[in-house]
Scaffold this motif. Sequence first.
Motif, PDB file in Angstrom:
ATOM      1  N   LEU A  17      20.352  -4.941 -15.606  1.00 55.26           N
ATOM      2  CA  LEU A  17      21.496  -4.227 -16.178  1.00 55.26           C
ATOM      3  C   LEU A  17      21.259  -3.795 -17.614  1.00 55.26           C
ATOM      4  CD1 LEU A  17      24.547  -6.217 -14.723  1.00 55.26           C
ATOM      5  CD2 LEU A  17      23.637  -3.999 -13.998  1.00 55.26           C
ATOM      6  N   THR A  18      20.209  -4.317 -18.242  1.00 59.12           N
ATOM      7  CA  THR A  18      19.883  -3.907 -19.613  1.00 59.12           C
ATOM      8  C   THR A  18      18.852  -2.789 -19.646  1.00 59.12           C
ATOM      9  OG1 THR A  18      18.068  -5.512 -19.884  1.00 59.12           O
ATOM     10  CG2 THR A  18      20.305  -6.284 -20.363  1.00 59.12           C
ATOM     11  N   TRP A  19      18.337  -2.389 -18.486  1.00 62.04           N
ATOM     12  CA  TRP A  19      17.317  -1.347 -18.446  1.00 62.04           C
ATOM     13  C   TRP A  19      17.956   0.042 -18.563  1.00 62.04           C
ATOM     14  CZ3 TRP A  19      13.988  -2.651 -13.509  1.00 62.04           C
ATOM     15  CH2 TRP A  19      13.523  -3.972 -13.604  1.00 62.04           C
ATOM     16  N   PRO A  20      17.191   1.027 -19.012  1.00 58.22           N
ATOM     17  CA  PRO A  20      17.670   2.415 -18.908  1.00 58.22           C
ATOM     18  C   PRO A  20      17.906   2.758 -17.436  1.00 58.22           C
ATOM     19  CG  PRO A  20      15.770   2.278 -20.358  1.00 58.22           C
ATOM     20  CD  PRO A  20      15.900   0.926 -19.711  1.00 58.22           C
ATOM     21  N   ALA A  48       0.832  -1.206   0.000  1.00 58.43           N
ATOM     22  CA  ALA A  48       0.000   0.000   0.000  1.00 58.43           C
ATOM     23  C   ALA A  48       0.867   1.257   0.000  1.00 58.43           C
ATOM     24  CB  ALA A  48      -0.922  -0.008   1.212  1.00 58.43           C
ATOM     25  N   VAL A  49       1.902   1.257   0.847  1.00 60.72           N
ATOM     26  CA  VAL A  49       2.799   2.420   0.896  1.00 60.72           C
ATOM     27  C   VAL A  49       3.546   2.577  -0.427  1.00 60.72           C
ATOM     28  CG1 VAL A  49       4.841   3.391   2.026  1.00 60.72           C
ATOM     29  CG2 VAL A  49       3.047   2.301   3.400  1.00 60.72           C
ATOM     30  N   MET A  50       4.035   1.454  -0.972  1.00 59.14           N
ATOM     31  CA  MET A  50       4.749   1.519  -2.250  1.00 59.14           C
ATOM     32  C   MET A  50       3.836   2.037  -3.367  1.00 59.14           C
ATOM     33  SD  MET A  50       6.646  -1.551  -4.393  1.00 59.14           S
ATOM     34  CE  MET A  50       5.124  -2.448  -4.726  1.00 59.14           C
ATOM     35  N   THR A  51       2.597   1.579  -3.382  1.00 51.27           N
ATOM     36  CA  THR A  51       1.664   1.990  -4.432  1.00 51.27           C
ATOM     37  C   THR A  51       1.379   3.483  -4.360  1.00 51.27           C
ATOM     38  OG1 THR A  51       0.651  -0.208  -4.415  1.00 51.27           O
ATOM     39  CG2 THR A  51      -0.610   1.559  -5.430  1.00 51.27           C
ATOM     40  N   LEU A  52       1.205   3.996  -3.149  1.00 47.69           N
ATOM     41  CA  LEU A  52       0.996   5.443  -2.998  1.00 47.69           C
ATOM     42  C   LEU A  52       2.197   6.218  -3.523  1.00 47.69           C
ATOM     43  CD1 LEU A  52      -0.634   5.582   0.561  1.00 47.69           C
ATOM     44  CD2 LEU A  52      -1.755   6.019  -1.638  1.00 47.69           C
ATOM     45  N   VAL A  87      14.140   4.112 -10.598  1.00 48.74           N
ATOM     46  CA  VAL A  87      12.760   4.205 -10.119  1.00 48.74           C
ATOM     47  C   VAL A  87      12.329   2.888  -9.478  1.00 48.74           C
ATOM     48  CG1 VAL A  87      10.353   4.350 -10.888  1.00 48.74           C
ATOM     49  CG2 VAL A  87      12.019   6.034 -11.681  1.00 48.74           C
ATOM     50  N   ASP A  88      12.652   1.781 -10.126  1.00 52.30           N
ATOM     51  CA  ASP A  88      12.266   0.477  -9.584  1.00 52.30           C
ATOM     52  C   ASP A  88      12.951   0.203  -8.251  1.00 52.30           C
ATOM     53  OD1 ASP A  88      10.755  -2.061 -10.150  1.00 52.30           O
ATOM     54  OD2 ASP A  88      12.756  -2.922  -9.939  1.00 52.30           O
ATOM     55  N   HIS A 114      11.275   2.317  -5.430  1.00 52.77           N
ATOM     56  CA  HIS A 114       9.957   1.830  -5.012  1.00 52.77           C
ATOM     57  C   HIS A 114      10.062   0.506  -4.249  1.00 52.77           C
ATOM     58  CE1 HIS A 114       7.868   5.051  -6.858  1.00 52.77           C
ATOM     59  NE2 HIS A 114       8.087   4.684  -8.114  1.00 52.77           N
ATOM     60  N   LYS A 115      10.945  -0.381  -4.668  1.00 54.50           N
ATOM     61  CA  LYS A 115      11.089  -1.652  -3.962  1.00 54.50           C
ATOM     62  C   LYS A 115      11.723  -1.433  -2.586  1.00 54.50           C
ATOM     63  CE  LYS A 115       9.039  -3.737  -7.135  1.00 54.50           C
ATOM     64  NZ  LYS A 115       9.712  -4.289  -8.300  1.00 54.50           N
ATOM     65  N   ALA A 116      12.592  -0.445  -2.472  1.00 57.16           N
ATOM     66  CA  ALA A 116      13.164  -0.116  -1.166  1.00 57.16           C
ATOM     67  C   ALA A 116      12.088   0.423  -0.234  1.00 57.16           C
ATOM     68  CB  ALA A 116      14.295   0.899  -1.316  1.00 57.16           C
ATOM     69  N   VAL A 117      11.203   1.265  -0.764  1.00 55.09           N
ATOM     70  CA  VAL A 117      10.091   1.783   0.037  1.00 55.09           C
ATOM     71  C   VAL A 117       9.233   0.622   0.542  1.00 55.09           C
ATOM     72  CG1 VAL A 117       7.915   3.080  -0.065  1.00 55.09           C
ATOM     73  CG2 VAL A 117      10.016   4.047  -1.059  1.00 55.09           C
TER      74      VAL A 117
END
Length: 203
Positions: free
Chosen positions: A141-144, A45-49, A150-151, A154-157
């Motif tokens: 490692l292939t992502w911008p 819920a916190v991550m989604t917000l 950003v990912d 959010h996963k840390a949050v």
Amino acid sequence: MSLATAAHVPGSVADAVGRPVRGYASGMMKRALWQGLLAGAAGVAVMTLGEKAEQRLTGRPSSYVPARTLERLTGMPERPGPPRAVNRAMHFGQGALLGVVRSVMAHAGLRGPVASTQFAVVRLTNDQILENATGVGAPPLTWPRAELLVDLVHKAVYAFATGAVADALAARSGPGPGQRHAAERPGRRADVGPLPRHEAYGH
């Protein structure tokens, strides 16, 4: 409580030969299950917000990778268009279930920011295994770089919010076995042997 005394107490942690009674582990896992689901749901819920706030600022569109991953894992047909219900099921379900891992950590005695940092790696690893195994995702490692950042944020949050709830709930049962061990001789030490079984669980 001595081992001799513990042997005669129903539900005690140790039996006559010092073996852990299954009741303790069973009780801990039951608590970890419901507390973990609650903590994981709170973390999602916190991550989604946070994600919604970030999307408003950056204009980033919603990701439907969770939905595509769940479709392939379960064999569901991949329908065109945004599969919102499937996306929500994977998004919230995965986060709630992984909260059980963090709750088990907390009950074992792994609590606080370091434990939540470890858990963030677990969450990221779980995502990447499922997404890469299904061909929905590619190695990070292939992502911008901006997308990767950003990912990670959010996963840390999610990990720290889940950890805060899991730790608070586990603390109601007292310190975990690992914490009891550490309390025997505080500080960084290499010469501290295992706690006796009947002391590890606070009985």
